[in-house]
Scaffold this motif. Sequence first.
Motif: not given
Length: 265
Positions: A66-81
């Motif tokens: 579908s191309g739909e984009v969903t947020m999994l985690a809000d603002s943080g300092i993230w890497s390597s999901p």
Amino acid sequence: ADDRHDHLWLVDVDGNTEPRCLTPGEFDEREPRFRSDGQAVVFVSQRRDDRETNHGEEVYEVDLASGEVTMLADSGIWSSPVPRPDGTVLLTGLDDPDAWPAPARGYRRETNGRLVDLTGDVDRDIATPSGPVVVDGGFLALVSDRGQVGVYRFGDDGGHGVVVAGDQVVTGVSASSEGDVIAFTATSLTDPGELWRSAGSAPQRLTAINADLRDSGDLVAARHICISTDDAELDGWLLLPPAPAADDDIPLLLNIHGGPTTQYG
């Protein structure tokens, strides 16, 4: 170029179809990882309306159909999901961008959106160069501690244990699905690095790529020193010439780094 964005593309390895952009628009994306069913890709991006003033990033997934984009985690300092087959996602970083400076943590993002800190009372920096290494009941990560980098196993229950230790810097790690057999690369001041295997006993060196240099005697070990202050103990390392005479005057060159959250050298 500076006026272009980094997007995610789906590419047919056989070259039979045109590459398809999964994330068109005005945002940049990085660190993509497929879900285990191949139906979505998890990635890191900065898409909030306040992104010009908020230095954090978010974690998203894009559905390939579908191309739909969903947020999994809000603002943080993230890497390597790293998505897991059960639908959870392992994340490395901090869940609050304003929490830095602080050691990076390891989190499990539940299917209901809740973030669970799995690193417990470990107050050292968690590193996952290629993402957390998923094993049964948890994950493996690199942990920095007083000039050394080892491998820890973190459990879904919040427990942890050291699985690779020693006076060395582990630079990469992989493991069997059960986590009982581990392959890792490691280096030290007197060893430029080799590939090792550990299966619950003493690690076994699998390569001898740098044997000549390691055996040459030209590499010098460092002397570990500690500098005490009013509220902390700082680590330092002194490198001397291979065979200085007792009465030699040796010039001193200082390499000082302020941190502030992890080791440097």
